[in-house]
Design a protein around this motif. Structure first.
Motif, PDB file in Angstrom:
ATOM      1  N   ILE A  29       0.843  -1.209   0.000  1.00 12.68           N
ATOM      2  CA  ILE A  29       0.000   0.000   0.000  1.00 12.68           C
ATOM      3  C   ILE A  29       0.874   1.254   0.000  1.00 12.68           C
ATOM      4  O   ILE A  29       0.601   2.211  -0.723  1.00 12.68           O
ATOM      5  CB  ILE A  29      -0.950   0.008   1.224  1.00 12.68           C
ATOM      6  N   ALA A  31      -9.600  -3.906   7.753  1.00  9.97           N
ATOM      7  CA  ALA A  31      -8.616  -3.878   6.660  1.00  9.97           C
ATOM      8  C   ALA A  31      -8.794  -2.625   5.803  1.00  9.97           C
ATOM      9  O   ALA A  31      -7.810  -2.055   5.314  1.00  9.97           O
ATOM     10  CB  ALA A  31      -8.749  -5.131   5.806  1.00  9.97           C
ATOM     11  N   ALA A  32     -10.041  -2.184   5.633  1.00 14.26           N
ATOM     12  CA  ALA A  32     -10.289  -0.979   4.833  1.00 14.26           C
ATOM     13  C   ALA A  32      -9.692   0.246   5.521  1.00 14.26           C
ATOM     14  O   ALA A  32      -9.016   1.065   4.882  1.00 14.26           O
ATOM     15  CB  ALA A  32     -11.792  -0.793   4.627  1.00 14.26           C
ATOM     16  N   SER A  57      -5.899   0.151   5.263  1.00 15.39           N
ATOM     17  CA  SER A  57      -5.321   0.540   3.974  1.00 15.39           C
ATOM     18  C   SER A  57      -5.489   2.037   3.725  1.00 15.39           C
ATOM     19  O   SER A  57      -4.589   2.684   3.192  1.00 15.39           O
ATOM     20  CB  SER A  57      -5.901  -0.287   2.823  1.00 15.39           C
ATOM     21  N   LEU A  58      -6.649   2.586   4.127  1.00 15.60           N
ATOM     22  CA  LEU A  58      -6.873   4.027   3.941  1.00 15.60           C
ATOM     23  C   LEU A  58      -5.846   4.830   4.755  1.00 15.60           C
ATOM     24  O   LEU A  58      -5.215   5.761   4.226  1.00 15.60           O
ATOM     25  CB  LEU A  58      -8.299   4.379   4.383  1.00 15.60           C
ATOM     26  N   ALA A  84      -2.290   4.448   3.380  1.00 15.16           N
ATOM     27  CA  ALA A  84      -2.121   5.241   2.158  1.00 15.16           C
ATOM     28  C   ALA A  84      -1.942   6.717   2.503  1.00 15.16           C
ATOM     29  O   ALA A  84      -1.079   7.400   1.927  1.00 15.16           O
ATOM     30  CB  ALA A  84      -3.323   5.044   1.242  1.00 15.16           C
ATOM     31  N   LEU A 116     -19.611  -0.460   3.163  1.00 15.66           N
ATOM     32  CA  LEU A 116     -18.177  -0.157   3.255  1.00 15.66           C
ATOM     33  C   LEU A 116     -17.761   0.762   2.111  1.00 15.66           C
ATOM     34  O   LEU A 116     -17.040   1.750   2.312  1.00 15.66           O
ATOM     35  CB  LEU A 116     -17.366  -1.455   3.218  1.00 15.66           C
ATOM     36  N   ILE A 151     -16.206   4.447   2.450  1.00 16.29           N
ATOM     37  CA  ILE A 151     -14.890   4.822   1.903  1.00 16.29           C
ATOM     38  C   ILE A 151     -15.027   6.074   1.033  1.00 16.29           C
ATOM     39  O   ILE A 151     -14.196   6.990   1.102  1.00 16.29           O
ATOM     40  CB  ILE A 151     -14.274   3.666   1.087  1.00 16.29           C
ATOM     41  N   PHE A 206      -8.808  13.394   1.040  1.00 19.05           N
ATOM     42  CA  PHE A 206      -7.911  13.306  -0.110  1.00 19.05           C
ATOM     43  C   PHE A 206      -7.830  14.628  -0.872  1.00 19.05           C
ATOM     44  O   PHE A 206      -8.842  15.310  -1.040  1.00 19.05           O
ATOM     45  CB  PHE A 206      -8.418  12.231  -1.081  1.00 19.05           C
ATOM     46  N   ALA A 256      -8.114  -9.729   3.216  1.00 20.39           N
ATOM     47  CA  ALA A 256      -7.629  -8.403   3.606  1.00 20.39           C
ATOM     48  C   ALA A 256      -6.944  -7.706   2.432  1.00 20.39           C
ATOM     49  O   ALA A 256      -7.119  -6.493   2.229  1.00 20.39           O
ATOM     50  CB  ALA A 256      -6.668  -8.526   4.781  1.00 20.39           C
ATOM     51  N   VAL A 267      -9.720  -6.463   0.198  1.00 22.60           N
ATOM     52  CA  VAL A 267     -10.393  -5.286   0.783  1.00 22.60           C
ATOM     53  C   VAL A 267      -9.484  -4.055   0.688  1.00 22.60           C
ATOM     54  O   VAL A 267      -9.952  -2.952   0.398  1.00 22.60           O
ATOM     55  CB  VAL A 267     -10.787  -5.560   2.252  1.00 22.60           C
ATOM     56  N   ALA A 268      -8.185  -4.258   0.913  1.00 23.24           N
ATOM     57  CA  ALA A 268      -7.250  -3.131   0.850  1.00 23.24           C
ATOM     58  C   ALA A 268      -7.227  -2.534  -0.555  1.00 23.24           C
ATOM     59  O   ALA A 268      -7.291  -1.309  -0.724  1.00 23.24           O
ATOM     60  CB  ALA A 268      -5.856  -3.600   1.240  1.00 23.24           C
ATOM     61  N   THR A 290     -10.380  -0.665  -1.148  1.00 24.55           N
ATOM     62  CA  THR A 290     -10.364   0.635  -0.469  1.00 24.55           C
ATOM     63  C   THR A 290      -9.592   1.663  -1.276  1.00 24.55           C
ATOM     64  O   THR A 290     -10.067   2.786  -1.516  1.00 24.55           O
ATOM     65  CB  THR A 290      -9.723   0.487   0.929  1.00 24.55           C
ATOM     66  N   ILE A 291      -8.406   1.292  -1.712  1.00 25.54           N
ATOM     67  CA  ILE A 291      -7.558   2.238  -2.446  1.00 25.54           C
ATOM     68  C   ILE A 291      -8.241   2.622  -3.768  1.00 25.54           C
ATOM     69  O   ILE A 291      -8.333   3.816  -4.104  1.00 25.54           O
ATOM     70  CB  ILE A 291      -6.166   1.621  -2.729  1.00 25.54           C
TER      71      ILE A 291
END
Lengths: 387, 383
Positions: free
Chosen positions: A45, A370-371, A374-375, A378, B37, B41, B49, B363, B366-367, B370-371
Motif C-alpha cells: 500500500i 482492513a479498509a 489501507s486508507l 495510504a 463499506l 470509503i 484526499f 484483507a 479489501v485493501a 479501499t484504495i
C-alpha cells in the motif's frame, strides 16, 4: 510403545532445534502467515500510494524506510543517534521514553543504519508479541477460532502499520503481553522485569503494577490466612515496575535538573491530564475526517471493552484496559487514539470472542478493519497527518 | 475435491426450487456490508484526499455514475449516436441502458435508477454464485467464501456503479445455473442477453455447449446423442449481438459501429505480446495493479485446472482471459477480471486447502478495494 520410541529416536537426534524452541513455535503457523501477509500488504500500500496519491501537507521525499520512520519515529531515531536534550521552549525529545531507542541503538551496532535497526526492532517485537498473545489467549480460551480471529484483528487492525514503524507500539505490546503471560504462569521475576521495561517504554507502562498485583492476589489469596497469604518475597518483584520509571526520572534529573522533564516535554504537544469532557471538546480543532476516524474507532473500542465485561475476561485484563482507556480519554486530545487503543490487547481477545459468538460479523469486522488500515496507511505514506 | 451435487432437481423438486435461497442470509450480509463499506470509503476519502487530475466529484451518486457510467446514462436518456473517428456511444452495448431506461420513470432519476439496477443485479449474482458453487462443492464454507471474495473484490464498487459488470455477472451465472439444471432455453436466452450486454458475452456459447455435451453425450450413440432439438436453442446466443449490429446498420449504416467506436479508445484485436508491450505506456500505479491482478488471474486459472474445477467454468475463464490479453491494452483489467466468477470459486477452494490464507487474501482484496474506491471517488483515473 517401545517400538514407537525407537522409531522416533533417530528423528529427534537429527533435529538441531532444541525442543523448547520447537515447543515455543508449535501452532504458530497462522501467526506467521498473518504477520507476513499483513506486513507485505502494508508495504504494498505504501509503495502504491506513493505512486498516485497527491501529496498531503506533511509530505517528505524518500522511500519505504523514510515513510516508516517519520513523525514520532524521527524523535526516537534522534534519541538513538544523539541521546536526550531537554529544552522546554521547543518540543523536546525527553518526552519520548528510552527503552525503544536503547534497543534501536543496540541493534544499530549490527546493521549500521538506525532506520533499518528501528524497523527490525519494531517488526521482531510485533511478531513475538503476536506469538505470545496467541499463547496467552490459549490459557483462557482453547477455542482455535477465537485465537485465530484475535490474531487476525491484531494484524489487520486499523492502526497496525504503526507496529512496523519506528514507534513504541510493538515493543509496548510485546512487553505487556509477556508480563501478563509470565504472571499467569507464576513467573513473577520475568513479569516484574517486563513491567520494568514497559514503564521505561511509555509512561502508561507504570499502570501495569495494579493488574499484575490483581493477578498476584488471584493466584496467592487464601481465605483462611487472609492478607498474610499475600506476604511473600515474590510480591517485592512487582516493585521492579515503578523502578523502571524511577530510573528514567533520575536520569531526567541528572540531565536537566528536572525529574519530571518528560511531563513538561509533553506539554509542548498539548498533552495534559484533563477531564474526558475537555478531551472531547478539543475535537473541534480537527478536520471532519479525523473526528470521524477517531470517534468511530473510539466508539468501537468502548463497545468491545463493554463486551469484555459480558464475556468475563480476567479481572487483571479488564483493569489494564480500563486504566489505559481512561488515561487516553483524559489526555486532552483524541489524536492518535486508534494507535493508543491498538496496544490494549484485551480488546483483540474480546473481538475474537465476539466474532466467535456472532460468526456473521467476522467478515464485516475484518473488512472494515482492513479498509481503515489501507486508507490510513495510504494517507500516512502520502504525507497526510496520521499519528 | 469435486463432490456430488447437493440435490438433484428431479429428485427433490421443492428443495431444488428454492436452492437459490439456501445460504442466502450470508450472501445478503456480505452484499450489505460490502456496499456500506464502499459508501463509507467514498464519504471518508472525500473528506481528506486532495483531488486528482479529473476533479473531485461531490457525493456518492456522481462517483457511481462517472466515466463509462456517463456513457450508459447518455444512451438511456438520449439513445445512440455515432460519428466515425470520434468517441461515440455505439461502443457500449444496449441491454443495460435499455433496462435503466425501463425503470428510470419509477425513480425519476436515470443515475439513481442505474445504481439501483446494478445493485439488485449484484445481489442476484451473489445468490446465484452461492448456488452454482454448491453444485460442485458441498462444503458451505467454499460457497460463502466465494461470495465474500466477489463482494469485496478489488474493484467491486463497479458492481454498484452505472456499469454493466453486475448485469454481465448475473446473466453469465444464470446461464450456467440454468444449464446445470438442463433448462437450455433459459440458459440460451441468458446467453442472448449476455451478448447484448457486452461483445465478450458471445463467448458463452462455447462453455454452455461443453456443458451440453457433458450432460447429453452417450458413448454408444456418439455424436448422434447430441442431435436433439434443444441444441437449436444455442442459435439464440448470437442473436443479442446480431440485433445490435442490425440496429447500428439501420441507424448508422455501419453494422460494425461498435467496433469502430471502441477502436477510437484504442481497443482492437492484437496478439497478447502487443497488449503487454503497450502496458509500458500506463502510469506506474496502474501498471502495477493491472499487471499483478492479471498475473494473479492467470495463476488462479492454472490452479483451477490442477484443482479440476468444472471444465465449462475453466473454458469460460480461459476465453475471457484470452480476449482481454488480445485487446491491445491492460486498461480496466481489474474491472474486466471482476466478472470472471470461476476465479472466485478457485480462490475459495484454495483458502480451504491453506488455513490462515483466507483472512490474508480477503484483507488484500479489501485493501485494494479501499484504495481503488478512494481514488475513483477523488478524481483519479480508475476505469
Amino acid at each position: 510403545m517401545a517400538s514407537a520410541q525407537l522409531a522416533a529416536e533417530p528423528r529427534t537426534s537429527r533435529s538441531f532445534v532444541p525442543p523448547q524452541v520447537r515447543e515455543f513455535f508449535r501452532g504458530t503457523g497462522i501467526v506467521f502467515i498473518a504477520f507476513f501477509g499483513s506486513r507485505f500488504l502494508i508495504v504494498g500500500i505504501i509503495l502504491l500510494a506513493k505512486m498516485i496519491i497527491s501529496p498531503g501537507h506533511a509530505w517528505i521525499p524518500g522511500g519505504l524506510r523514510t515513510m516508516l520512520t517519520q513523525w514520532d519515529g524521527m524523535w526516537y531515531l534522534d534519541i538513538a543517534r544523539h541521546g536526550y536534550f531537554a529544552r522546554y521552549e521547543t518540543r523536546a525529545n525527553i518526552s519520548f521514553f528510552p527503552f525503544y531507542p536503547i534497543l534501536v541503538k543496540l541493534v544499530s551496532f549490527i546493521f549500521h543504519d538506525f532506520r533499518v535497526a528501528a524497523l527490525i526492532v519494531s517488526n521482531t517485537c510485533f511478531l513475538f508479541a503476536a506469538i505470545l498473545l496467541q499463547k496467552l489467549i490459549k490459557v483462557d480460551y482453547p477455542d482455535e477460532k477465537v485465537n485465530r480471529a484475535a490474531i487476525m484483528f491484531l494484524m489487520f487492525g486499523p492502526a497496525s502499520f504503526f507496529y512496523s514503524c519506528a514507534y513504541t507500539e510493538s515493543t509496548f505490546l510485546l512487553l505487556a503481553v509477556s508480563a501478563f503471560l509470565a504472571a499467569v504462569r507464576g513467573h513473577w521475576l520475568v513479569a516484574g522485569l517486563c513491567g520494568m521495561c514497559l514503564s521505561v517504554t511509555r509512561n502508561v507502562g507504570l499502570l501495569l503494577t495494579l493488574p499484575l498485583f490483581i493477578e498476584y492476589v488471584r493466584q496467592n489469596w487464601d481465605t483462611k490466612r487472609g492478607l498474610r497469604s499475600l506476604i511473600h518475597a515474590r510480591v517485592l518483584l512487582l516493585g521492579l515496575i515503578p523502578l523502571g520509571l524511577g530510573l528514567f526520572l533520575f536520569y531526567g534529573y541528572v540531565v536537566s535538573k528536572d525529574p519530571i522533564a518528560f511531563v513538561h516535554g509533553h506539554g509542548a504537544w498539548g498533552r495534559k491530564f484533563v477531564s474526558p469532557v475537555q478531551t472531547f471538546q478539543s475535537m473541534k480543532v480537527f478536520p471532519p475526517f479525523y473526528n470521524a476516524y477517531h470517534l468511530s474507532v473510539l466508539i468501537v473500542g468502548l463497545g468491545v471493552f463493554a463486551a469484555a465485561f459480558i464475556y468475563k475476561l480476567r479481572l487483571s485484563y479488564l483493569v489494564w484496559s480500563a486504566m489505559l482507556i481512561t488515561l487516553y480519554l483524559c489526555s486532552n486530545s483524541l489524536e492518535a487514539i486508534p494507535r493508543y487503543l491498538s496496544v490494549v490487547f484485551p480488546l483483540w481477545i474480546t473481538a475474537g470472542l465476539l466474532v466467535r459468538r456472532f460468526e456473521w460479523s467476522y467478515e464485516v469486522a475484518l473488512a472494515s478493519s482492513a479498509a481503515l488500515l489501507s486508507l490510513c496507511t495510504a494517507l500516512f505514506a502520502s504525507g497526510y497527518w496520521i499519528t | 475435491m469435486r463432490s456430488e451435487p447437493v440435490s438433484s432437481p428431479g429428485d427433490q423438486p421443492l428443495r431444488a426450487r428454492y436452492a437459490i435461497l439456501r445460504g442466502s442470509r450470508a450472501v445478503v450480509c456480505s452484499f450489505l456490508a460490502s456496499r456500506l463499506l464502499i459508501i463509507a470509503i467514498i464519504v471518508l476519502s472525500q473528506m481528506v484526499f486532495a483531488p486528482g487530475r479529473f476533479g473531485q466529484p461531490t457525493g456518492v451518486l456522481p462517483v457511481l455514475t462517472n466515466w463509462d457510467g456517463a456513457w450508459y446514462l447518455g444512451i438511456a436518456e438520449h439513445g445512440y449516436e455515432f460519428q466515425p473517428g470520434v468517441e461515440s456511444n455505439t461502443g457500449f452495448f444496449p441491454l443495460y441502458p435499455m433496462l435503466v431506461r425501463g425503470i428510470a420513470p419509477v425513480f425519476r432519476n436515470t443515475g439513481f435508477a442505474a445504481v439501483v439496477l446494478s445493485n439488485l443485479f449484484l445481489l442476484g449474482a451473489g445468490l446465484l454464485l452461492n448456488t452454482v458453487v454448491r453444485l460442485d462443492f458441498a462444503d458451505p464454507i467454499i460457497s460463502r467464501t466465494a461470495v465474500s471474495l466477489l463482494m469485496f473484490s478489488p474493484v467491486s464498487y463497479f458492481f454498484s456503479s452505472a456499469y454493466t459488470e453486475s448485469t454481465f455477472l448475473l446473466l453469465s451465472l444464470a446461464a450456467f445455473f440454468a444449464a446445470s439444471r438442463k433448462q437450455w432455453l433459459v440458459a440460451c436466452l441468458c446467453g442472448m442477453a449476455l451478448s447484448a450486454t457486452r461483445n465478450v458475452g458471445l463467448l458463452i456459447g462455447l462453455p454452455l455447449f461443453i456443458e451440453f455435451v457433458r450432460q447429453t453425450w452417450k458413448r454408444d450413440a456418439g455424436c448422434k446423442s447430441l442431435l436433439t432439438p434443444r441444441i437449436l436453442f444455442f442459435a439464440l446466443i448470437p442473436l443479442g449481438f446480431l440485433s445490435f449490429m442490425w440496429f447500428t446498420r439501420v441507424a448508422f449504416h455501419d453494422p460494425l459501429a461498435y467496433a469502430h467506436a471502441t477502436a477510437v479508445w484504442g481497443r482492437k484485436l492484437v496478439p497478447p505480446w502487443q497488449t503487454i508491450a503497450n502496458a509500458k505506456s500506463l502510469p506506474p500505479f496502474h501498471l502495477w495493479v493491472f499487471a499483478s491482478l492479471l498475473g494473479a488471474a492467470l495463476l488462479l486459472w492454472a490452479t483451477g485446472i490442477w484443482l479440476k474445477v468444472r471444465l465449462s467454468h475453466l473454458v469460460w475463464t480461459g476465453l475471457l482471459l484470452a480476449t482481454y490479453l488480445c485487446s491491445n491494452s491492460l486498461e480496466a483489467m481489474p474491472r474486466y477480471l471482476s466478472i470472471v466468477f470461476p476465479l472466485f470459486i478457485i480462490m475459495a477452494v484454495l483458502t480451504t486447502r491453506f488455513p490462515g490464507s483466507l483472512e490474508t487474501i480477503f484483507a488484500v482484496s479489501v485493501a485494494l478495494l479501499t484504495i481503488c474506491t478512494a481514488l475513483s471517488a477523488n478524481g483519479y483515473w480508475m476505469t
